[in-house]
Design an enzyme around this catalytic site. Structure first.
Site, PDB file in Angstrom:
ATOM      1  CG  HIS A  48       0.706   9.629   2.700  1.00  0.00           C
ATOM      2  ND1 HIS A  48       0.231   9.612   3.980  1.00  0.00           N
ATOM      3  CD2 HIS A  48      -0.385   9.584   1.886  1.00  0.00           C
ATOM      4  CE1 HIS A  48      -1.092   9.568   3.948  1.00  0.00           C
ATOM      5  NE2 HIS A  48      -1.495   9.559   2.709  1.00  0.00           N
ATOM      6  CG  HIS A 107      -1.863   1.195   1.155  1.00  0.00           C
ATOM      7  ND1 HIS A 107      -2.717   1.451   0.098  1.00  0.00           N
ATOM      8  CD2 HIS A 107      -2.011   2.238   2.012  1.00  0.00           C
ATOM      9  CE1 HIS A 107      -3.362   2.584   0.322  1.00  0.00           C
ATOM     10  NE2 HIS A 107      -2.950   3.081   1.459  1.00  0.00           N
TER      11      HIS A 107
HETATM   12 FE   LIG Z   1      -3.650   4.900   2.383  1.00  0.00          FE
END
Ligand SMILES: [Fe+2]
Ligand SMILES: *[C@@H]1O[C@H](CO)[C@@H](O)[C@H](O)[C@H]1NC(C)=O
Ligand SMILES: *[C@@H]1O[C@H](CO)[C@@H](O)[C@H](O)[C@H]1NC(C)=O
Ligand SMILES: *[C@@H]1O[C@H](CO)[C@@H](O)[C@H](O)[C@H]1NC(C)=O
Ligand SMILES: *[C@@H]1O[C@H](CO)[C@@H](O)[C@H](O)[C@H]1NC(C)=O
Ligand SMILES: *[C@@H]1O[C@H](CO)[C@@H](O)[C@H](O)[C@H]1NC(C)=O
Length: 465
Positions: free
Chosen positions: A325, A315
């Site tokens: 992220h 992921h």
């Molecule tokens: Fe995610």
């Protein structure tokens, strides 16, 4: 003098930066429409409950064994447990077989699931169309699937790539584009973050049910190969839900035991000419952990003469140049990148970042904490890293990118869409990316893959005596 010196140095640095910008990849200037990303309402057509008493709903299939002769059929009944039997027959055959499955339920906070059925069909013929029927005894529904050809090095096969789908209008467009694609994907490699039910109060699991009904139109007819993402965690101790991955693991079964895994969160399958390894970014993966032990014993088992294409799904991306992220995949990269390079993985697909990005073939495995060699370098043995977390969920796009575009990034664009990985034979595969704002046949980015293993087998064409 000092001032001019600094000007001079500044000019050189500027020059280098311009040079680097020229050498780096493409940051697409494409500007997509900026609609709100909202979930489709509960009464949407795509969420409609099929009519009839105890009618099976949320029907979906995935590979049910290691080689592609098995299928796991899953569905949910709402009124009573009903039958967990699947009837199935090959096209043009009078013989009707049946397989018996199991039924389970789970509770999440104040939500109680319907009756979740899982039935594994085994020993199917390769490359055959089968019809199947569920809901035996009450309202029955019929679907079909086509088994893959027998595993072999030159078997062509076409995969779709979808990630972070959710259930917005954009999600619906992504699925529609995938289904209408002239590339005709035969199996979906799903890179995690499914329903986004956890964005609702108390993780309202009704949104797991609507998602199941939404994807049925594809997932009941072709396998979706599942990867767990952070939105599958549903970890909320303060409401009495301390068991990670509870809704996900009850609803989405995978054939993990067939690859000697001890957890449904990491496993592998072989399909046509590919060996696909699924990893879990949100389970322990450090040295000596079950996932690490499984992964490092799985790689030597890959037989590239039989399955030349080695694909890894996870992921969280190891390489991503978006601000959202940024570097979250770094710990996993440090642990696993040397293995990916050593075993010449062809491609790593990830999601998590809600955008598209494709890397160059690079690696960053020479750094040893003091030698300063911490910049990715070109590496012919390294995989291409593709982020395809652009399925269209309600959290919207990751539009902020680190600047300048790093050299390892070949193409990046914050648009919703899906990918196609089209294996032609043992040496060639073609990857393409479709953005939702284009027609279904338009490729916004593409790349020919030259198989890593077979490429490394080729002898240099010199000194042939
Ligand atoms: Fe995610
Ligand atoms: C679950 O609890 C929430 C919050 O208290 C409430 O809004 C919801 O209606 C409840 N659902 C059920 C099925 O009881
Ligand atoms: C549903 O099927 C079960 C058998 O699987 C049967 O016992 C039950 O009577 C059926 N219910 C209805 C309403 O048809
Ligand atoms: C979703 O897409 C399908 C196929 O294009 C369409 O029939 C359906 O009306 C769409 N639903 C919504 C809520 O947009
Ligand atoms: C790999 O597959 C080939 C072809 O089926 C076979 O001949 C070979 O023995 C296999 N290698 C290993 C190590 O199992
Ligand atoms: C493999 O596929 C590529 C691309 O379609 C083609 O150019 C090549 O000739 C094929 N190789 C073999 C051995 O058939």
């Amino acid at each position: 003098m000092g001032f001019y010196f600094f000007l001079f140095v500044g000019w050189i640095l500027l020059d280098i930066q311009v040079l680097e910008l020229c050498e780096a990849g493409i940051t697409s200037s494409y500007v997509r429409k900026t609609d709100l990303d909202i979930d489709m309402p509960l009464d949407s057509d795509v969420f409609r409950v099929p009519p009839g008493y105890n009618a099976p709903q949320q029907v979906h299939i995935t590979q049910g064994d290691r080689e592609g002769k098995g299928v796991i059929v899953s569905w949910i009944t709402a009124d009573e447990p009903g039958s967990s039997t699947v009837l199935y027959w090959a096209e043009n055959s009078e013989l009707i077989y049946h397989a018996d499955g199991t039924v389970l339920t789970y509770k999440y906070y104040n939500y109680t699931s319907g009756f979740i059925h899982h039935c594994t069909i085994k020993g199917l013929e390769y490359d055959t169309k089968y019809y199947y029927e569920v809901g035996i005894g009450n309202t029955t529904r019929q679907f079909w699937f086509i088994t893959p050809p027998k595993v072999g090095p030159d078997v062509p096969y076409t995969f779709g790539l979808i990630g972070d789908l959710g259930q917005t209008y954009d999600s619906n467009t992504t699925v529609t584009h995938y289904q209408m694609s002239p590339a005709k994907g035969q199996t979906v490699l799903y890179v995690g973050d499914l329903s986004y039910a956890d964005n609702y109060p108390y993780h309202n699991n009704i949104r797991w049910d609507t998602w199941g009904r939404f994807i049925e139109r594809s997932a009941a007819y072709q396998p979706w190969i599942w990867t767990a993402g952070n939105h599958e965690l549903d970890f909320v101790p303060k409401i009495g839900e301390p068991k990670p991955f509870k809704p996900y693991t009850h609803r989405y079964f995978v054939p993990y035991r067939a690859s000697d895994s001890t957890s449904p969160l990491w496993y592998s399958i072989r399909r046509a000419s590919t060996h696909i390894i699924v990893m879990s970014s949100y389970s322990a993966f450090g040295k000596y952990t079950p996932q690490y032990k499984w992964f490092t014993s799985e790689l030597p088992r890959v037989n590239r003469s039989e399955t030349p294409w080695l694909i890894v799904l996870m992921h969280c991306p190891m390489y991503s140049s978006y601000e959202t992220h940024y570097m979250e995949g770094e710990t996993m990269r440090v642990m696993y990148e040397p293995w990916l390079v050593k075993y010449k993985v062809d491609v790593v697909f990830a999601g998590h970042v809600h955008a598209y990005e494709r890397s160059e073939r690079i690696s960053n495995i020479k750094y040893d904490i003091v030698n300063g060699r911490c910049t990715p370098v070109n590496d012919e043995s390294a995989p291409v890293y593709i982020t395809i977390g652009d399925g269209g969920n309600l959290e919207g796009l990751a539009t902020k990118m680190t600047q300048p575009q790093p050299k390892y990034s070949a193409y990046r664009e914050a648009s919703f869409g899906h990918g196609i990985f089209d294996v032609k034979n043992r040496t060639h595969a073609y990857f393409s990316w479709n953005r939702n704002q284009d027609g279904v046949a338009v490729e916004a980015d593409s790349l020919w893959f030259h198989n890593r293993y077979w490429k490394s087998m080729e002898k240099p064409s010199v000194a042939v005596l």
